[in-house]
Design an enzyme around this catalytic site. Structure first.
Site, PDB file in Angstrom:
ATOM      1  N   ASP A  49       0.825  -1.210   0.000  1.00  0.00           N
ATOM      2  CA  ASP A  49       0.000   0.000   0.000  1.00  0.00           C
ATOM      3  C   ASP A  49       0.866   1.269   0.000  1.00  0.00           C
ATOM      4  O   ASP A  49       1.804   1.366   0.795  1.00  0.00           O
ATOM      5  CB  ASP A  49      -0.858  -0.072   1.284  1.00  0.00           C
ATOM      6  CG  ASP A  49      -1.832   1.072   1.405  1.00  0.00           C
ATOM      7  OD1 ASP A  49      -1.903   1.913   0.507  1.00  0.00           O
ATOM      8  OD2 ASP A  49      -2.534   1.097   2.440  1.00  0.00           O
ATOM      9  N   ASP A  95      -6.042  -7.279  -1.386  1.00  0.00           N
ATOM     10  CA  ASP A  95      -6.338  -7.026   0.029  1.00  0.00           C
ATOM     11  C   ASP A  95      -7.786  -6.544   0.235  1.00  0.00           C
ATOM     12  O   ASP A  95      -8.448  -6.139  -0.708  1.00  0.00           O
ATOM     13  CB  ASP A  95      -5.350  -5.989   0.554  1.00  0.00           C
ATOM     14  CG  ASP A  95      -5.140  -6.088   2.065  1.00  0.00           C
ATOM     15  OD1 ASP A  95      -5.858  -6.866   2.730  1.00  0.00           O
ATOM     16  OD2 ASP A  95      -4.254  -5.389   2.573  1.00  0.00           O
ATOM     17  N   ARG A 123      -3.300 -14.999   3.223  1.00  0.00           N
ATOM     18  CA  ARG A 123      -2.989 -14.597   4.596  1.00  0.00           C
ATOM     19  C   ARG A 123      -3.947 -15.327   5.512  1.00  0.00           C
ATOM     20  O   ARG A 123      -5.154 -15.339   5.279  1.00  0.00           O
ATOM     21  CB  ARG A 123      -3.177 -13.085   4.736  1.00  0.00           C
ATOM     22  CG  ARG A 123      -1.868 -12.335   4.626  1.00  0.00           C
ATOM     23  CD  ARG A 123      -1.069 -12.409   5.896  1.00  0.00           C
ATOM     24  NE  ARG A 123      -1.734 -11.620   6.888  1.00  0.00           N
ATOM     25  CZ  ARG A 123      -1.751 -10.300   6.871  1.00  0.00           C
ATOM     26  NH1 ARG A 123      -1.096  -9.625   5.960  1.00  0.00           N
ATOM     27  NH2 ARG A 123      -2.410  -9.648   7.789  1.00  0.00           N
ATOM     28  N   ASP A 128      -2.620  -8.960  10.951  1.00  0.00           N
ATOM     29  CA  ASP A 128      -1.346  -8.285  10.687  1.00  0.00           C
ATOM     30  C   ASP A 128      -0.436  -8.422  11.901  1.00  0.00           C
ATOM     31  O   ASP A 128      -0.866  -8.239  13.041  1.00  0.00           O
ATOM     32  CB  ASP A 128      -1.556  -6.776  10.500  1.00  0.00           C
ATOM     33  CG  ASP A 128      -2.257  -6.428   9.211  1.00  0.00           C
ATOM     34  OD1 ASP A 128      -3.042  -7.253   8.711  1.00  0.00           O
ATOM     35  OD2 ASP A 128      -2.021  -5.311   8.722  1.00  0.00           O
TER      36      ASP A 128
HETATM   37  C1  9PG Z   1      -2.044  -2.132   3.725  1.00  0.00           C
HETATM   38  C2  9PG Z   1      -2.161  -3.221   4.758  1.00  0.00           C
HETATM   39  C3  9PG Z   1      -1.155  -4.355   4.545  1.00  0.00           C
HETATM   40  C4  9PG Z   1      -1.460  -5.510   5.487  1.00  0.00           C
HETATM   41  C5  9PG Z   1      -2.896  -5.940   5.314  1.00  0.00           C
HETATM   42  C6  9PG Z   1      -3.812  -4.771   5.576  1.00  0.00           C
HETATM   43  O1  9PG Z   1      -8.811  -2.007   9.672  1.00  0.00           O
HETATM   44  N1  9PG Z   1      -7.824  -1.412   9.211  1.00  0.00           N
HETATM   45  O2  9PG Z   1      -7.765  -0.162   9.274  1.00  0.00           O
HETATM   46  C7  9PG Z   1      -6.768  -2.151   8.624  1.00  0.00           C
HETATM   47  C8  9PG Z   1      -5.637  -1.510   8.156  1.00  0.00           C
HETATM   48  C9  9PG Z   1      -4.614  -2.248   7.578  1.00  0.00           C
HETATM   49  C10 9PG Z   1      -4.720  -3.611   7.475  1.00  0.00           C
HETATM   50  C11 9PG Z   1      -5.842  -4.265   7.950  1.00  0.00           C
HETATM   51  C12 9PG Z   1      -6.875  -3.533   8.527  1.00  0.00           C
HETATM   52  O3  9PG Z   1      -3.696  -4.361   6.920  1.00  0.00           O
HETATM   53  O4  9PG Z   1      -3.218  -6.994   6.157  1.00  0.00           O
HETATM   54  O5  9PG Z   1      -0.608  -6.602   5.219  1.00  0.00           O
HETATM   55  O6  9PG Z   1      -1.192  -4.808   3.207  1.00  0.00           O
HETATM   56  O7  9PG Z   1      -3.497  -3.697   4.682  1.00  0.00           O
HETATM   57  O8  9PG Z   1      -2.972  -1.118   3.942  1.00  0.00           O
END
Ligand code: 9PG
Length: 661
Positions: A294, A407, A464, A468
């Site tokens: 991202d 994603d 995945r 995270d």
């Molecule tokens: C990039 C990321 C990475 C990461 C993914 C995912 O709820 N949220 O605000 C939220 C933010 C980021 C996130 C998951 C949830 O992580 O898993 O590896 O690619 O997006 O934005």
């Protein structure tokens, strides 16, 4: 739609079926029942309730049984269906249900997965919005003691007798399937399996797709329950044409967990230079690909417009990556569109809406601005599918990215009003994924993320399987709303990597998320980093680094090589069904070597002792055998008879004892 309780309609005689194990210790009682739940409760009180026909087939063999069913609408009018219950009946496993632990598979990549005892309760996020992005918007977890609704598959295990039964859907594409166990305190245990038909409409004379549930039993495995669970998962993977290739898990580097949304082209190039010095599959890092996560895009949804922090453009960067011998990888979120994106502005008719016609909320992400709601593209709309094919093809074929990380895929399965009212949520997700696959081509490596698992099997190459990782043991969100099970947190990533290891190379290649080994810009201490490395390496999924590589001190670079030395075996989470947080991970190698991992995911120290007898490895410590050392520290290990003692395991730590063939 919605979650109202509706009375059930029972049609025809309930089929009688049972499976009997050795001595009949595992049994699904003869009282299993068929049920169909129509979405209109009025239909149930109506003596002229709709005529729905069942078709069913039943098959069984030693230690397994399989049931397939579908429903036909025999009316001359359309009928809406909520759910189809394939069976619901008493369950017997082992000798004492009070000892049972039940596998709780989460809905999507980031949803917690663990085992639950009959005196414990499931855990879910407290609000519908949070569940929408992390667990399941439509089905909050049950609240009662010993009540578990597991997504797609489960296993119920008596860890003392070693009796286990696994139950799971082998049809994962057309509807979300659930296996539900109700056994409060071990009393009157029941098992049901049902699919969510989302209130979709079945036209007159038509039938739903077939849905199949497989039941497999197990007695006395070395890691009770895992063999049966694996068998059910493999059967589903085979039926769905899982793409696991030759089983090779590509290793790589990913920009996200150091640079987050602030990544620039210069950052990627700087790390590429360090990796290039090591070479593809090099001795230190072992990387095969470089992933731009991202941060490259102009806006969420406008994937083909790059922002000015990537001045060479994404095709130019891909060329540089491939010129150095690495595969180029790129992140995008195919089904999201920022409310500020061009795609949302130009195509309001592409957005999933609620019943009042307002675009539904896909997500509010602090990283993208909390005042900018994310909208959801309608993957049942033919123009959206064309658009997805075009974006995936451009990224793959024109730009040159062999790996696409897809994603926030859950968005395509959020409840909402779509162009095609007959598509279930699962079908909507699958159509979107298939469009991406069609554009990217059969050779592309697609990595799913934030994705409900079932409908992706057979379309993605890797997935995945946990939350995270964070540069800290846990996160405020994970501890509070995530209730120590769901949401961003290294602890949660570790837990799912262990509990979903049975899915690896059955449904897809598991991606446990990134291994951060840095000693600065992190609150993970060395024990926590070694625990992460141990679990990721020994479960043998993808191994992906995500540090600023030029700043890694020699000792931490060596840690990567030490982790890689633990890959390549067949993992077994020995005590998956003994406790919620597993402590014993074994990896058996083709040459006879066995690595024994002692884990402490809890917040308190505990003694690090294991009896090799229970692992069937007592002969490895016969008197006169060479002295054992601990893998990470090189310290000698105390052996007393068949007991191997690595000393006190501090909280959040791992020790590994290698037993040579
Ligand atoms: C990039 C990321 C990475 C990461 C993914 C995912 O709820 N949220 O605000 C939220 C933010 C980021 C996130 C998951 C949830 O992580 O898993 O590896 O690619 O997006 O934005």
């Amino acid at each position: 739609m919605g979650r109202r309780r509706v009375p059930t309609v029972r049609i025809g005689d309930p089929p009688r079926w049972r499976i009997e194990g050795d001595g009949g210790r595992v049994a699904l009682g003869p009282m299993a029942r068929w049920q169909i739940v129509p979405s209109d409760p009025a239909q149930c009180e109506d003596p002229d309730a709709p005529a729905l026909g069942f078709e069913a087939t039943f098959d069984e063999g030693p230690g397994w049984a399989q049931l397939s069913a579908r429903v036909r609408n025999d009316e001359d009018r359309p009928v809406a269906l909520e759910r189809l219950v394939l069976f619901d009946g008493p369950l017997r496993v082992g000798e004492d249900p009070r000892r049972w632990r039940i596998y709780r598979n989460g809905y999507q990549s980031w949803s917690g997965t663990w085992t639950i005892g009959v005196d414990e309760r499931d855990r879910d996020l407290p609000t519908a919005v949070a569940r929408g992005a992390v667990t399941d918007a439509r089905h909050p977890a049950p609240r009662g003691k010993g009540h578990v609704r597991s997504d797609a598959l489960t296993a119920v295990v008596d860890p003392v007798s070693g009796d286990a039964v696994a139950v799971g859907f082998t049809t994962l594409a057309d509807a979300f399937g659930f296996v539900e166990v109700v056994a409060p305190g071990g009393e009157d245990p029941r098992l049901s399996a049902w699919v969510d038909l989302d209130g979709t409409v079945l036209p007159p004379g038509e039938s739903t797709p077939w849905f199949t549930v497989l039941v497999a039993e197990e007695h006395g495995g070395s890691a009770p329950g895992t063999r049966a669970l694996r068998r059910v998962a493999e059967a589903a993977g085979a039926a769905m044409g899982a793409r696991t290739g030759d089983g090779h898990h590509p290793a790589g580097w990913c920009s996200w967990y150091f640079y987050f949304t602030k990544v620039t082209e210069a950052d990627v190039r700087e790390n590429l230079a360090v990796l290039a010095a090591d070479g593809r599959d090099g001795p230190t890092f072992g990387c095969e690909y470089v992933m731009v996560d991202d941060g490259h895009q102009a806006a969420i949804g406008d994937w083909l417009t790059t922002n000015d922090t990537f001045p060479s453009g994404m095709a130019g960067l891909a060329r540089s990556i491939t010129d150095e011998g690495f595969d180029a990888g790129i992140w995008w979120a195919p089904f999201l569109a920022s409310s500020r994106s061009q795609v949302a502005a130009e195509h309001p008719d592409w957005l999933v809406r609620d019943r009042r016609g307002r675009p539904i909320l896909g997500l509010l992400n602090p990283g993208w601005g909390l005042t900018t709601p994310m909208r959801v593209l309608d993957t049942t709309h033919p123009e959206v599918l064309d658009h997805l094919r075009h974006v995936a093809a451009t990224i793959g074929h024109e730009w040159g990215y062999a790996i696409q990380k897809l994603d926030f895929l859950y968005a395509a399965a959020l409840p909402g009003v779509r162009h095609d009212p007959d598509a279930t949520r699962a079908q909507s997700l699958r159509r979107g994924l298939e469009a991406v696959r069609a554009g990217a081509g059969d050779d592309a490596f697609l990595l799913g993320c934030g994705c409900p698992l079932g409908p992706a099997v057979g379309v993605v190459d890797a997935m995945r399987i946990g939350a995270d990782v964070t540069p800290s043991w846990t996160s405020l969100v994970g501890r509070t709303v995530g209730r120590n099970r769901h949401g961003l947190s290294t602890f949660h990533a570790l837990l799912n990597t262990l509990t979903r290891s049975v899915l690896d190379s059955a449904w897809f290649l598991n991606d446990p998320d990134c291994l951060m080994v840095r000693d600065a810009d992190t609150r993970l201490d060395e024990d926590e980093v070694r625990l992460l490395a141990t679990v990721f390496a020994m479960t043998d999924g993808m191994l992906v680094l995500s540090d600023r590589l030029d700043r890694l001190p020699a000792a931490r670079r060596a840690l990567v090589a030490n982790a890689r030395a633990l890959t390549g075996g067949t993992p077994e989470v020995v005590d998956l069904f003994e406790r919620a947080l597993p402590e014993l991970l074994v990896s058996r190698h083709a040459d006879g070597r066995v690595d024994v991992g002692l884990l402490n995911l809890t917040d308190r120290p505990r003694p690090g002792v294991v009896d090799l007898t229970r692992l069937g490895l007592a002969d490895r410590v016969a008197p006169g055998t060479t002295a054992l050392t601990e893998h990470w520290s090189g310290r000698p290990v105390d052996v007393r008879g068949t007991l191997v003692d690595v000393g006190v395991l501090p909280r959040h730590s791992a020790r590994v004892v290698r037993l040579e063939a």
